[in-house]
Design a protein around this motif. Structure first.
Motif, PDB file in Angstrom:
ATOM      1  N   VAL A 279      31.854  38.346  22.416  1.00  0.00           N
ATOM      2  CA  VAL A 279      30.905  37.620  21.565  1.00  0.00           C
ATOM      3  C   VAL A 279      31.514  36.305  21.109  1.00  0.00           C
ATOM      4  O   VAL A 279      30.871  35.264  21.117  1.00  0.00           O
ATOM      5  N   GLY A 280      32.788  36.356  20.720  1.00  0.00           N
ATOM      6  CA  GLY A 280      33.517  35.127  20.415  1.00  0.00           C
ATOM      7  C   GLY A 280      33.533  34.702  18.971  1.00  0.00           C
ATOM      8  O   GLY A 280      34.581  34.411  18.414  1.00  0.00           O
ATOM      9  N   ALA A 281      32.369  34.646  18.314  1.00  0.00           N
ATOM     10  CA  ALA A 281      32.326  34.149  16.938  1.00  0.00           C
ATOM     11  C   ALA A 281      31.085  34.658  16.213  1.00  0.00           C
ATOM     12  O   ALA A 281      30.098  35.033  16.833  1.00  0.00           O
ATOM     13  N   ALA A 282      31.181  34.654  14.887  1.00  0.00           N
ATOM     14  CA  ALA A 282      30.076  35.087  14.037  1.00  0.00           C
ATOM     15  C   ALA A 282      29.553  33.891  13.242  1.00  0.00           C
ATOM     16  O   ALA A 282      30.340  33.065  12.769  1.00  0.00           O
ATOM     17  N   PRO A 283      28.233  33.767  13.092  1.00  0.00           N
ATOM     18  CA  PRO A 283      27.691  32.638  12.339  1.00  0.00           C
ATOM     19  C   PRO A 283      27.737  32.857  10.834  1.00  0.00           C
ATOM     20  O   PRO A 283      27.619  33.987  10.351  1.00  0.00           O
ATOM     21  N   LEU A 284      27.910  31.768  10.095  1.00  0.00           N
ATOM     22  CA  LEU A 284      27.751  31.782   8.650  1.00  0.00           C
ATOM     23  C   LEU A 284      26.288  31.432   8.369  1.00  0.00           C
ATOM     24  O   LEU A 284      25.913  30.261   8.385  1.00  0.00           O
ATOM     25  N   VAL A 291      27.684  26.898  11.616  1.00  0.00           N
ATOM     26  CA  VAL A 291      29.130  27.112  11.540  1.00  0.00           C
ATOM     27  C   VAL A 291      29.427  28.515  12.052  1.00  0.00           C
ATOM     28  O   VAL A 291      28.824  29.493  11.600  1.00  0.00           O
ATOM     29  N   PHE A 292      30.391  28.619  12.995  1.00  0.00           N
ATOM     30  CA  PHE A 292      30.732  29.897  13.615  1.00  0.00           C
ATOM     31  C   PHE A 292      32.222  30.178  13.437  1.00  0.00           C
ATOM     32  O   PHE A 292      33.055  29.299  13.627  1.00  0.00           O
ATOM     33  N   VAL A 293      32.535  31.435  13.076  1.00  0.00           N
ATOM     34  CA  VAL A 293      33.920  31.824  12.812  1.00  0.00           C
ATOM     35  C   VAL A 293      34.332  32.949  13.746  1.00  0.00           C
ATOM     36  O   VAL A 293      33.648  33.981  13.832  1.00  0.00           O
ATOM     37  N   GLY A 294      35.453  32.768  14.452  1.00  0.00           N
ATOM     38  CA  GLY A 294      35.969  33.781  15.360  1.00  0.00           C
ATOM     39  C   GLY A 294      37.236  34.426  14.820  1.00  0.00           C
ATOM     40  O   GLY A 294      37.745  34.046  13.753  1.00  0.00           O
ATOM     41  N   HIS A 295      37.782  35.376  15.568  1.00  0.00           N
ATOM     42  CA  HIS A 295      39.024  36.050  15.198  1.00  0.00           C
ATOM     43  C   HIS A 295      40.202  35.090  15.249  1.00  0.00           C
ATOM     44  O   HIS A 295      40.267  34.213  16.116  1.00  0.00           O
ATOM     45  N   GLY A 296      41.154  35.305  14.350  1.00  0.00           N
ATOM     46  CA  GLY A 296      42.368  34.500  14.383  1.00  0.00           C
ATOM     47  C   GLY A 296      43.151  34.707  15.664  1.00  0.00           C
ATOM     48  O   GLY A 296      43.850  33.808  16.129  1.00  0.00           O
ATOM     49  N   ARG A 297      43.020  35.887  16.261  1.00  0.00           N
ATOM     50  CA  ARG A 297      43.754  36.179  17.498  1.00  0.00           C
ATOM     51  C   ARG A 297      42.969  35.794  18.753  1.00  0.00           C
ATOM     52  O   ARG A 297      43.318  36.216  19.864  1.00  0.00           O
ATOM     53  N   SER A 298      41.955  34.979  18.592  1.00  0.00           N
ATOM     54  CA  SER A 298      41.130  34.557  19.731  1.00  0.00           C
ATOM     55  C   SER A 298      41.961  33.846  20.793  1.00  0.00           C
ATOM     56  O   SER A 298      42.812  33.015  20.487  1.00  0.00           O
ATOM     57  N   ASP A 299      41.683  34.205  22.058  1.00  0.00           N
ATOM     58  CA  ASP A 299      42.287  33.481  23.180  1.00  0.00           C
ATOM     59  C   ASP A 299      41.258  32.495  23.726  1.00  0.00           C
ATOM     60  O   ASP A 299      40.161  32.339  23.165  1.00  0.00           O
ATOM     61  N   ALA A 300      41.597  31.821  24.815  1.00  0.00           N
ATOM     62  CA  ALA A 300      40.699  30.810  25.373  1.00  0.00           C
ATOM     63  C   ALA A 300      39.348  31.413  25.768  1.00  0.00           C
ATOM     64  O   ALA A 300      38.297  30.799  25.541  1.00  0.00           O
ATOM     65  N   ARG A 301      39.367  32.608  26.356  1.00  0.00           N
ATOM     66  CA  ARG A 301      38.111  33.253  26.773  1.00  0.00           C
ATOM     67  C   ARG A 301      37.205  33.498  25.578  1.00  0.00           C
ATOM     68  O   ARG A 301      35.992  33.235  25.632  1.00  0.00           O
ATOM     69  N   ALA A 302      37.777  33.990  24.483  1.00  0.00           N
ATOM     70  CA  ALA A 302      36.986  34.249  23.278  1.00  0.00           C
ATOM     71  C   ALA A 302      36.387  32.959  22.729  1.00  0.00           C
ATOM     72  O   ALA A 302      35.223  32.926  22.304  1.00  0.00           O
ATOM     73  N   LEU A 303      37.157  31.889  22.768  1.00  0.00           N
ATOM     74  CA  LEU A 303      36.681  30.621  22.228  1.00  0.00           C
ATOM     75  C   LEU A 303      35.614  29.980  23.115  1.00  0.00           C
ATOM     76  O   LEU A 303      34.673  29.359  22.606  1.00  0.00           O
TER      77      LEU A 303
END
Length: 339
Positions: A279-284, A291-303
């Motif tokens: 999914v990559g990120a969650a919207p505020l 504005v979308f926030v993802g996991h701090g441990r996100s890799d390139a694929r997640a981003l």
């Protein structure tokens, strides 16, 4: 579309962000704004393969650290990658902002620079949970620890718009997370929220337990941020535990290894379904910008996936739809007050 990616957000920044920006620019054929310390980014970007000219670096000398106090630093640190990136939204130079940084910092910076959609009492952090039928919109997952019934009603309204516009669900079914399906179940917050949901124009199906959530019986499931954050982290931990145990058990003998080879496609599908990076990120939802926030441990694929989610929201005209939904509810409330 003009998507801004915070280059200083992830735990291992800026490498995943630089890779994601180059990949997303190639995938979508569009320019990506990469906001962060230019001295760190530019040499690494120049060494990348691919069409790096499609990545526009926007300098931001400061970083919103994980231990920074959100409200205080959102005002004080004006040169962070979050502040500079969200400012591009405010001025109309960009359509959406994506970060894998401090969630509280993203919320505080967005509120300080963009404000709330008119009529929104509290913005909500939203997640797409993998469920039996696909995905469910779950909110709030951590932005608001203490809530009032009217907050949860607005979360339901915004979540319903998100499910309809971004997921393509017609007349989304909305549930209220509780410890029982009956109308009288739950704590004081749930009991007071239930009648508000019941008399709204939402497709409210009543209280739902965890089993109904993961069975996909509701398209949108609403709760306070304290409960939602525990649900999110517990669900991710259980998914990770099951995956690890299965992997270990498969490797215990030749027989199980052979069996593992036979069911590998099924395991791969399940792992992909449970992976937050898909999914990559969650919207505020509720701030006056995308504005979308993802996991701090996100890799390139997640981003890259997070950028895709942001693009879908822009394409669906989500922000306008949210404004209209909230305004419509305000007008209904005014009529009821006069009555």
């Amino acid at each position: 579309m003009r998507i801004v990616l915070d280059a200083m957000g992830s735990d291992t920044h800026p490498e995943p962000e630089i890779q994601a920006a180059v990949q997303a620019a190639a995938l979508y054929g569009e320019e990506i704004f990469l906001v962060g310390n230019e001295e760190l980014i530019s040499p690494r970007l120049a060494a990348m393969e691919g069409n790096t000219s499609a990545v526009r670096v926007v300098h931001a000398p400061e970083v919103f650290e994980m231990d920074d106090k959100p409200a205080e630093n959102a005002r004080r640190k004006t040169g962070t990658s979050m502040a500079v990136g969200i400012e591009l939204l405010r001025t109309g130079e960009a359509d959406a902002f994506v970060t894998a940084g401090n969630t509280g910092g993203a919320m505080a910076t967005a509120l300080f620079r963009l404000g709330r959609i008119r009529g929104v009492k509290r913005p909500a952090l939203t997640a797409l949970f993998p469920v039996r039928t696909g995905h469910a919109v779950v909110l709030d997952i951590g932005a608001n620890v203490d809530c009032k019934p009217e907050y949860l009603l607005q979360f339901a309204q915004m979540g319903s718009v998100y499910a309809e516009k971004v997921l393509g669900v017609i007349n989304p079914r909305v549930g209220l997370l509780s410890n029982g399906e009956e109308a009288g179940k739950g704590n004081t917050l749930i009991k007071e929220t239930y009648p508000l949901m019941e008399t709204s124009n939402l497709n409210f199906i009543g209280n739902v337990e965890g089993k109904e959530l993961f069975a996909g019986e509701a398209h949108v499931v609403v709760m306070d941020g304290f409960t939602g954050n525990i649900l999110l982290k517990s669900s991710e931990a259980v998914a990770s535990l099951i995956t690890e145990i299965l992997r270990e058990e498969i490797m215990t003998s030749t027989r199980t290894k052979l069996g593992g080879m036979l069911v590998k496609p099924a395991f791969t599908k399940i792992r992909k379904m449970l992976d937050p990076a898909e999914v990559g990120a969650a919207p505020l939802l509720g701030v006056n910008g995308l504005v979308f926030v993802g996991h701090g441990r996100s890799d390139a694929r997640a981003l890259v996936n997070a950028i895709g989610v942001a693009r879908n929201a822009v394409a669906a005209n989500l922000l306008v739809a949210l404004r209209e939904a909230i305004q419509s509810r305000l007008e209904v409330d005014k009529v009821e007050e006069k009555g």
